[in-house]
Design a protein around this motif. Structure first.
Motif, PDB file in Angstrom:
ATOM      1  N   GLN A   1     -28.063  66.269 156.313  1.00 32.57           N
ATOM      2  CA  GLN A   1     -28.355  66.172 154.885  1.00 32.57           C
ATOM      3  C   GLN A   1     -29.526  67.092 154.542  1.00 32.57           C
ATOM      4  OE1 GLN A   1     -28.807  62.137 153.567  1.00 32.57           O
ATOM      5  NE2 GLN A   1     -27.132  61.409 154.835  1.00 32.57           N
ATOM      6  N   SER A   2     -29.730  67.342 153.275  1.00 29.40           N
ATOM      7  CA  SER A   2     -30.807  68.240 152.863  1.00 29.40           C
ATOM      8  C   SER A   2     -32.162  67.544 152.772  1.00 29.40           C
ATOM      9  CB  SER A   2     -30.472  68.895 151.525  1.00 29.40           C
ATOM     10  OG  SER A   2     -30.297  67.905 150.534  1.00 29.40           O
ATOM     11  N   HIS A   3     -32.154  66.213 152.713  1.00 27.38           N
ATOM     12  CA  HIS A   3     -33.400  65.452 152.575  1.00 27.38           C
ATOM     13  C   HIS A   3     -33.340  64.162 153.391  1.00 27.38           C
ATOM     14  CE1 HIS A   3     -33.333  67.848 148.839  1.00 27.38           C
ATOM     15  NE2 HIS A   3     -34.632  67.898 149.027  1.00 27.38           N
ATOM     16  N   VAL A   4     -34.497  63.626 153.696  1.00 23.84           N
ATOM     17  CA  VAL A   4     -34.614  62.297 154.284  1.00 23.84           C
ATOM     18  C   VAL A   4     -34.595  61.308 153.127  1.00 23.84           C
ATOM     19  CG1 VAL A   4     -36.092  60.742 155.615  1.00 23.84           C
ATOM     20  CG2 VAL A   4     -35.959  63.167 156.235  1.00 23.84           C
ATOM     21  N   ARG A   5     -33.737  60.297 153.223  1.00 24.62           N
ATOM     22  CA  ARG A   5     -33.604  59.287 152.161  1.00 24.62           C
ATOM     23  C   ARG A   5     -34.429  58.060 152.532  1.00 24.62           C
ATOM     24  NH1 ARG A   5     -29.066  59.679 148.889  1.00 24.62           N
ATOM     25  NH2 ARG A   5     -28.729  57.442 148.989  1.00 24.62           N
ATOM     26  N   LEU A   6     -35.291  57.645 151.616  1.00 22.52           N
ATOM     27  CA  LEU A   6     -36.182  56.509 151.828  1.00 22.52           C
ATOM     28  C   LEU A   6     -35.948  55.471 150.747  1.00 22.52           C
ATOM     29  CD1 LEU A   6     -39.359  58.643 152.560  1.00 22.52           C
ATOM     30  CD2 LEU A   6     -37.882  57.535 154.247  1.00 22.52           C
ATOM     31  N   PHE A   7     -36.272  54.226 151.072  1.00 27.24           N
ATOM     32  CA  PHE A   7     -35.964  53.116 150.180  1.00 27.24           C
ATOM     33  C   PHE A   7     -37.202  52.268 149.925  1.00 27.24           C
ATOM     34  CE2 PHE A   7     -32.252  54.601 152.281  1.00 27.24           C
ATOM     35  CZ  PHE A   7     -31.297  54.630 151.283  1.00 27.24           C
ATOM     36  N   THR A   8     -37.183  51.540 148.816  1.00 27.47           N
ATOM     37  CA  THR A   8     -38.348  50.750 148.415  1.00 27.47           C
ATOM     38  C   THR A   8     -38.427  49.401 149.099  1.00 27.47           C
ATOM     39  OG1 THR A   8     -37.145  49.927 146.490  1.00 27.47           O
ATOM     40  CG2 THR A   8     -38.567  51.859 146.156  1.00 27.47           C
ATOM     41  N   ASN A   9     -37.359  49.006 149.819  1.00 33.92           N
ATOM     42  CA  ASN A   9     -37.415  47.734 150.533  1.00 33.92           C
ATOM     43  C   ASN A   9     -36.629  47.828 151.836  1.00 33.92           C
ATOM     44  OD1 ASN A   9     -34.603  46.613 150.110  1.00 33.92           O
ATOM     45  ND2 ASN A   9     -35.224  46.989 147.991  1.00 33.92           N
ATOM     46  N   PRO A  10     -37.005  47.026 152.821  1.00 35.63           N
ATOM     47  CA  PRO A  10     -36.348  47.092 154.130  1.00 35.63           C
ATOM     48  C   PRO A  10     -34.853  46.779 154.094  1.00 35.63           C
ATOM     49  CG  PRO A  10     -38.398  45.861 154.281  1.00 35.63           C
ATOM     50  CD  PRO A  10     -38.141  46.110 152.828  1.00 35.63           C
ATOM     51  N   ALA A  11     -34.447  45.853 153.242  1.00 33.31           N
ATOM     52  CA  ALA A  11     -33.032  45.476 153.196  1.00 33.31           C
ATOM     53  C   ALA A  11     -32.157  46.658 152.761  1.00 33.31           C
ATOM     54  CB  ALA A  11     -32.829  44.288 152.269  1.00 33.31           C
ATOM     55  N   SER A  12     -32.600  47.406 151.779  1.00 30.32           N
ATOM     56  CA  SER A  12     -31.838  48.575 151.324  1.00 30.32           C
ATOM     57  C   SER A  12     -31.795  49.647 152.404  1.00 30.32           C
ATOM     58  CB  SER A  12     -32.460  49.152 150.052  1.00 30.32           C
ATOM     59  OG  SER A  12     -32.326  48.248 148.991  1.00 30.32           O
ATOM     60  N   ALA A  13     -32.901  49.828 153.108  1.00 31.12           N
ATOM     61  CA  ALA A  13     -32.942  50.817 154.189  1.00 31.12           C
ATOM     62  C   ALA A  13     -31.980  50.432 155.304  1.00 31.12           C
ATOM     63  CB  ALA A  13     -34.365  50.944 154.728  1.00 31.12           C
ATOM     64  N   ARG A  14     -31.958  49.159 155.657  1.00 30.43           N
ATOM     65  CA  ARG A  14     -31.060  48.680 156.715  1.00 30.43           C
ATOM     66  C   ARG A  14     -29.604  48.863 156.286  1.00 30.43           C
ATOM     67  NH1 ARG A  14     -32.510  45.760 160.788  1.00 30.43           N
ATOM     68  NH2 ARG A  14     -34.346  44.942 159.743  1.00 30.43           N
ATOM     69  N   LYS A  15     -29.306  48.548 155.048  1.00 28.87           N
ATOM     70  CA  LYS A  15     -27.939  48.658 154.534  1.00 28.87           C
ATOM     71  C   LYS A  15     -27.475  50.119 154.514  1.00 28.87           C
ATOM     72  CE  LYS A  15     -25.150  47.439 150.532  1.00 28.87           C
ATOM     73  NZ  LYS A  15     -25.149  46.875 149.188  1.00 28.87           N
ATOM     74  N   ALA A  16     -28.385  51.040 154.223  1.00 27.41           N
ATOM     75  CA  ALA A  16     -28.033  52.458 154.124  1.00 27.41           C
ATOM     76  C   ALA A  16     -27.943  53.160 155.468  1.00 27.41           C
ATOM     77  CB  ALA A  16     -29.053  53.177 153.250  1.00 27.41           C
ATOM     78  N   SER A  17     -28.444  52.529 156.530  1.00 23.23           N
ATOM     79  CA  SER A  17     -28.397  53.172 157.846  1.00 23.23           C
ATOM     80  C   SER A  17     -26.951  53.262 158.314  1.00 23.23           C
ATOM     81  CB  SER A  17     -29.281  52.440 158.848  1.00 23.23           C
ATOM     82  OG  SER A  17     -28.816  51.140 159.072  1.00 23.23           O
ATOM     83  N   ASP A  18     -26.719  54.017 159.353  1.00 26.04           N
ATOM     84  CA  ASP A  18     -25.353  54.357 159.747  1.00 26.04           C
ATOM     85  C   ASP A  18     -24.486  53.195 160.214  1.00 26.04           C
ATOM     86  OD1 ASP A  18     -26.180  53.854 162.351  1.00 26.04           O
ATOM     87  OD2 ASP A  18     -26.299  55.955 162.897  1.00 26.04           O
ATOM     88  N   GLY A  19     -25.078  52.062 160.554  1.00 23.95           N
ATOM     89  CA  GLY A  19     -24.286  50.884 160.911  1.00 23.95           C
ATOM     90  C   GLY A  19     -23.759  50.851 162.326  1.00 23.95           C
ATOM     91  N   ASN A  20     -24.143  51.812 163.157  1.00 20.44           N
ATOM     92  CA  ASN A  20     -23.677  51.827 164.544  1.00 20.44           C
ATOM     93  C   ASN A  20     -24.680  51.119 165.446  1.00 20.44           C
ATOM     94  OD1 ASN A  20     -21.414  53.335 163.888  1.00 20.44           O
ATOM     95  ND2 ASN A  20     -22.513  55.252 164.095  1.00 20.44           N
ATOM     96  N   GLY A  21     -24.317  49.974 165.959  1.00 19.56           N
ATOM     97  CA  GLY A  21     -25.187  49.259 166.879  1.00 19.56           C
ATOM     98  C   GLY A  21     -26.327  48.540 166.173  1.00 19.56           C
TER      99      GLY A  21
END
Length: 105
Positions: A39-59
């Motif tokens: 991707q062209s940028h690192v994506r960051l989130f305002t809360n841990p739950a959103s960050a966890r949900k947006a991660s790739d989901g593998n393992g």
């Protein structure tokens, strides 16, 4: 060199933001920091739950706390999207914190 979309709104970030990833990529992030990869940028989130949900989901998932304001104060650019997601070009490892992972003891 990262090309910045002129429609992005530059803004000072909050003190902390969050980045989710798989546990297998944790060591790399702690050594190299956060890089945009495909991707062209690192994506960051305002809360841990959103960050966890947006991660790739593998393992097993982990969530880094990113000291975004400290990075910004050191000259790191940040942009905020209309949906509240924050973007940056990279995050140095000294601006990352990984809380202890339960079960890793």
């Amino acid at each position: 060199m990262t090309v910045v979309d002129p429609s992005l709104k530059a803004a000072p970030p909050p003190d902390t933001l969050y980045y989710g990833t798989s546990a297998t990529l944790t060591t790399t992030a702690l050594i190299e920091g956060l890089l945009p990869g495909a991707q062209s940028h690192v994506r960051l989130f305002t809360n841990p739950a959103s960050a966890r949900k947006a991660s790739d989901g593998n393992g097993k998932q982990v969530v880094f706390t990113v000291y975004a304001r400290a990075a910004y104060d050191e000259g790191q650019p940040f942009w905020v999207l209309e949906n509240g997601v924050w973007l940056t070009t990279a995050v140095e490892r000294d601006c990352l914190y990984l809380p202890p992972v339960r079960g890793a003891e």
